[in-house]
Design an enzyme around this catalytic site. Sequence first.
Site, PDB file in Angstrom:
ATOM      1  N   ARG A  25       0.709  -1.269  -0.153  1.00  0.00           N
ATOM      2  CA  ARG A  25      -0.026   0.292   0.032  1.00  0.00           C
ATOM      3  C   ARG A  25       0.904   1.015   0.069  1.00  0.00           C
ATOM      4  NH1 ARG A  25      -3.217  -0.104   4.855  1.00  0.00           N
ATOM      5  NH2 ARG A  25      -1.457  -1.074   5.710  1.00  0.00           N
ATOM      6  N   ASN A  43      -6.274  -2.770   2.137  1.00  0.00           N
ATOM      7  CA  ASN A  43      -6.033  -4.262   2.579  1.00  0.00           C
ATOM      8  C   ASN A  43      -7.571  -4.387   2.815  1.00  0.00           C
ATOM      9  OD1 ASN A  43      -3.297  -4.214   2.435  1.00  0.00           O
ATOM     10  ND2 ASN A  43      -3.228  -4.292   4.778  1.00  0.00           N
TER      11      ASN A  43
END
Length: 96
Positions: A25, A43
């Site tokens: 990320r 996520n």
Amino acid sequence: MTPPAPDPVRLVAWVHGHVQGVGFRWWTRSRALELGLVGYAANKPDGRVHVVAEGPRRACLQLVELLRGGDGPGTVELVVDSWDRARGDLTGFRER
């Protein structure tokens, strides 16, 4: 799927593979900011990362190619992308 012609666009990508707990990320956020995009990378409980990005079509195309490229952290097995017109409801690029 081919993105629509008008700019700006909204890219929605579901990234499958070993992409959680490896800095994916953060890496995605860094690439998106370099490309001038807004959105987020989040996520999901099933192990995927959900990426939503808005900006110029060319920059979003570059981001999805980077997601598929294999140079990021972890192991990307598949990226499923969809395209739409930008909604304009995003600011910055966040990790969720």
